[in-house]
Enzyme design. Sequence first.
Site, PDB file in Angstrom:
ATOM      1  N   CYS A 160      -6.503  10.119   6.050  1.00 40.72           N
ATOM      2  CA  CYS A 160      -6.491   9.628   7.622  1.00 40.72           C
ATOM      3  C   CYS A 160      -5.176  10.124   7.823  1.00 40.72           C
ATOM      4  CB  CYS A 160      -6.817   8.347   7.971  1.00 40.72           C
ATOM      5  SG  CYS A 160      -8.562   8.152   7.774  1.00 40.72           S
ATOM      6  N   GLU A 184       0.714  -1.182  -0.152  1.00 41.94           N
ATOM      7  CA  GLU A 184      -0.025  -0.038   0.061  1.00 41.94           C
ATOM      8  C   GLU A 184       0.831   1.161   0.102  1.00 41.94           C
ATOM      9  OE1 GLU A 184      -2.001   0.927   3.654  1.00 41.94           O
ATOM     10  OE2 GLU A 184      -3.450   2.164   2.589  1.00 41.94           O
ATOM     11  N   TYR A 213      -4.309  10.200  -1.359  1.00 45.59           N
ATOM     12  CA  TYR A 213      -2.850  10.196  -0.950  1.00 45.59           C
ATOM     13  C   TYR A 213      -1.504  10.453  -1.897  1.00 45.59           C
ATOM     14  CZ  TYR A 213      -4.972   8.073   3.130  1.00 45.59           C
ATOM     15  OH  TYR A 213      -5.613   8.204   4.554  1.00 45.59           O
ATOM     16  N   TRP A 265      -8.639  -1.567  -0.267  1.00 48.56           N
ATOM     17  CA  TRP A 265      -9.103  -0.398  -0.676  1.00 48.56           C
ATOM     18  C   TRP A 265     -10.497  -0.670  -1.352  1.00 48.56           C
ATOM     19  CZ3 TRP A 265      -9.038   4.463   0.616  1.00 48.56           C
ATOM     20  CH2 TRP A 265      -7.954   4.917   1.496  1.00 48.56           C
ATOM     21  N   ARG A 269      -5.246  11.946  11.610  1.00 50.42           N
ATOM     22  CA  ARG A 269      -6.701  12.892  11.984  1.00 50.42           C
ATOM     23  C   ARG A 269      -7.594  11.433  12.712  1.00 50.42           C
ATOM     24  NH1 ARG A 269     -11.044  11.626   9.198  1.00 50.42           N
ATOM     25  NH2 ARG A 269     -10.435  10.877   7.126  1.00 50.42           N
ATOM     26  N   ASP A 307      -8.569   3.997  13.153  1.00 47.38           N
ATOM     27  CA  ASP A 307      -9.115   2.769  13.550  1.00 47.38           C
ATOM     28  C   ASP A 307      -7.951   1.928  14.279  1.00 47.38           C
ATOM     29  OD1 ASP A 307      -9.985   0.037  13.270  1.00 47.38           O
ATOM     30  OD2 ASP A 307     -10.721   0.214  11.160  1.00 47.38           O
TER      31      ASP A 307
HETATM   32  N1  LIG Z   1     -12.602   1.572   8.946  1.00 47.05           N
HETATM   33  C1  LIG Z   1     -11.523   1.794   8.250  1.00 47.05           C
HETATM   34  N2  LIG Z   1     -10.238   1.347   8.851  1.00 47.05           N
HETATM   35  C2  LIG Z   1      -9.279   1.405   8.260  1.00 47.05           C
HETATM   36  O1  LIG Z   1      -7.993   1.346   8.780  1.00 47.05           O
HETATM   37  C3  LIG Z   1      -9.084   1.836   7.066  1.00 47.05           C
HETATM   38  C4  LIG Z   1     -10.234   2.371   6.387  1.00 47.05           C
HETATM   39  N3  LIG Z   1     -11.678   2.345   6.878  1.00 47.05           N
HETATM   40  N4  LIG Z   1     -10.504   2.844   4.969  1.00 47.05           N
HETATM   41  C5  LIG Z   1      -9.200   3.114   4.284  1.00 47.05           C
HETATM   42  C6  LIG Z   1      -8.162   2.293   4.610  1.00 47.05           C
HETATM   43  C7  LIG Z   1      -7.978   0.940   4.251  1.00 47.05           C
HETATM   44  N5  LIG Z   1      -7.320   0.202   5.235  1.00 47.05           N
HETATM   45  C8  LIG Z   1      -7.305  -1.007   5.775  1.00 47.05           C
HETATM   46  C9  LIG Z   1      -8.492  -1.628   5.344  1.00 47.05           C
HETATM   47  C10 LIG Z   1      -8.664  -3.051   5.684  1.00 47.05           C
HETATM   48  C11 LIG Z   1      -7.591  -3.683   6.466  1.00 47.05           C
HETATM   49  C12 LIG Z   1      -7.361  -4.908   6.982  1.00 47.05           C
HETATM   50  O2  LIG Z   1      -8.871  -5.637   6.727  1.00 47.05           O
HETATM   51  N6  LIG Z   1      -6.729  -5.731   7.408  1.00 47.05           N
HETATM   52  C13 LIG Z   1      -6.787  -7.051   7.893  1.00 47.05           C
HETATM   53  C14 LIG Z   1      -6.424  -8.036   6.689  1.00 47.05           C
HETATM   54  C15 LIG Z   1      -5.043  -7.606   5.874  1.00 47.05           C
HETATM   55  C16 LIG Z   1      -4.985  -8.367   4.501  1.00 47.05           C
HETATM   56  O3  LIG Z   1      -6.101  -8.537   3.509  1.00 47.05           O
HETATM   57  O4  LIG Z   1      -3.964  -8.845   4.087  1.00 47.05           O
HETATM   58  C17 LIG Z   1      -5.784  -7.213   8.988  1.00 47.05           C
HETATM   59  O5  LIG Z   1      -5.798  -8.192   9.835  1.00 47.05           O
HETATM   60  O6  LIG Z   1      -5.093  -6.594   9.178  1.00 47.05           O
HETATM   61  C18 LIG Z   1      -6.663  -2.890   6.953  1.00 47.05           C
HETATM   62  C19 LIG Z   1      -6.539  -1.673   6.566  1.00 47.05           C
HETATM   63  C20 LIG Z   1      -6.908   1.047   6.271  1.00 47.05           C
HETATM   64  N7  LIG Z   1      -8.049   2.250   5.887  1.00 47.05           N
HETATM   65  O1  LIG Z   2      -4.680   4.720   7.013  1.00 47.68           O
HETATM   66  C1  LIG Z   2      -5.883   4.696   7.502  1.00 47.68           C
HETATM   67  C2  LIG Z   2      -7.089   4.832   6.787  1.00 47.68           C
HETATM   68  C3  LIG Z   2      -8.290   4.849   7.349  1.00 47.68           C
HETATM   69  N1  LIG Z   2      -8.303   4.715   8.773  1.00 47.68           N
HETATM   70  C4  LIG Z   2      -9.453   4.542   9.680  1.00 47.68           C
HETATM   71  C5  LIG Z   2      -9.797   5.553  10.637  1.00 47.68           C
HETATM   72  C6  LIG Z   2     -11.265   5.591  10.623  1.00 47.68           C
HETATM   73  O2  LIG Z   2     -11.600   4.210  11.059  1.00 47.68           O
HETATM   74  C7  LIG Z   2     -11.908   5.374   9.094  1.00 47.68           C
HETATM   75  C8  LIG Z   2     -12.085   6.517   8.219  1.00 47.68           C
HETATM   76  O3  LIG Z   2     -13.313   7.071   8.362  1.00 47.68           O
HETATM   77  P1  LIG Z   2     -13.529   8.721   8.802  1.00 47.68           P
HETATM   78  O4  LIG Z   2     -14.889   8.830   9.021  1.00 47.68           O
HETATM   79  O5  LIG Z   2     -13.098   9.403   7.425  1.00 47.68           O
HETATM   80  O6  LIG Z   2     -12.506   9.274   9.727  1.00 47.68           O
HETATM   81  O7  LIG Z   2     -10.644   4.626   8.433  1.00 47.68           O
HETATM   82  C9  LIG Z   2      -7.001   4.365   9.568  1.00 47.68           C
HETATM   83  O8  LIG Z   2      -7.074   4.047  10.638  1.00 47.68           O
HETATM   84  N2  LIG Z   2      -6.064   4.437   8.815  1.00 47.68           N
END
Ligand SMILES: Nc1nc(=O)c2c([nH]1)NC[C@@H]1CN(c3ccc(C(=O)N[C@@H](CCC(=O)O)C(=O)O)cc3)CN21
Ligand SMILES: O=c1ccn([C@H]2C[C@H](O)[C@@H](COP(=O)(O)O)O2)c(=O)[nH]1
Length: 273
Positions: free
Chosen positions: A153, A30, A101, A59, A175, A178
């Site tokens: 974020c 990423e 980004y 994504w 900002r 998660d």
């Molecule tokens: N709610 C939310 N949390 C995020 O962390 C987040 C977003 N949205 N939106 C944009 C990006 C996408 N990101 C993500 C999305 C999914 C995972 C996730 O599911 N991770 C799992 C599996 C990873 C894999 O598929 O290899 C993990 O266990 O870390 C991590 C970061 C970080 N960001």
């Molecule tokens: O790199 C990242 C991208 C996203 N997040 C998390 C933080 C929030 O839980 C969601 C985004 O929702 P907003 O309402 O736009 O704040 O994704 C993260 O931790 N790290």
Amino acid sequence: MFGETLRFDLSEGFPAFTTKRVYWKTAFKEMLWMLKGKSKWGTGNPNIRDLLEQNVHIWSEWPHKKYVDETGDDITLKSFEERVLTDDEFASQWGDLGPVYGKQWRAWKTEDGREIDQVSEVLEQIKNNPTSRRIIFEGWNVGELDQMALPPCHKHYQFFVDPVKGTVSGSLVQRSADTFLGVAFNVCNLALITTLIAEHTGYMPGEIVWYGLDVHVYLNHLDQVREQLSREPKAFPKLVIKSKKKSLFDYTIDDLGLEGYDPHPAIKAPVAI
Ligand SMILES: Nc1nc(=O)c2c([nH]1)NC[C@@H]1CN(c3ccc(C(=O)N[C@@H](CCC(=O)O)C(=O)O)cc3)CN21
Ligand SMILES: O=c1ccn([C@H]2C[C@H](O)[C@@H](COP(=O)(O)O)O2)c(=O)[nH]1
């Protein structure tokens, strides 16, 4: 919580968390994707096609939701991804994430039609003006937020050179964080970019400092967080640059490795969209 800090000394190891398996290859892919900047698909904004080609799916939910909402075509996430991967025109139209980004980092649009490569300017400043207090790249382009799939974020990256120690340190202002899913990726990627920037400017990696502003745990992550907190941290691994590239922007996942990463097992959790 509001306003939390994490600090790691990169000389003591690479901060891939050990209390659950962090899919560091996914995180690195990423980050390298962001560093490439523009995509060859569609308008050139970052596109999930480039991630899917590397088997990265983190994504996909956002453009999938947009597609279903706008067209009423209720296709599954899996079929949507398949179509983005195999149909060039579809990828250009629906895989586009807007000017997120990488677009802002490498090609921030100015009013007079130029594009600013903020990351290259960071490298130049570290080399030529290391005491600068302006070694920054920023993703929060206020005028373009409404075109983005998600406003950034991890938004403000700032670097600091310690000429006595011969190190570059990196920081990130996030900002919105998660805590269970995002932060492990964000910390990993901050450590990666700081290490690569140090490598390409002739310094050693120093510290990383992560600032989280709105730091939250989703209610459907509570069991996972409890499980993670019950585990003992282990020693951090070491980041290895297997093959140094001429340019910071030329790395692929095959050039990087983590040595000695022996985490507790992965913990699954659903991502909030
Ligand atoms: N709610 C939310 N949390 C995020 O962390 C987040 C977003 N949205 N939106 C944009 C990006 C996408 N990101 C993500 C999305 C999914 C995972 C996730 O599911 N991770 C799992 C599996 C990873 C894999 O598929 O290899 C993990 O266990 O870390 C991590 C970061 C970080 N960001
Ligand atoms: O790199 C990242 C991208 C996203 N997040 C998390 C933080 C929030 O839980 C969601 C985004 O929702 P907003 O309402 O736009 O704040 O994704 C993260 O931790 N790290």
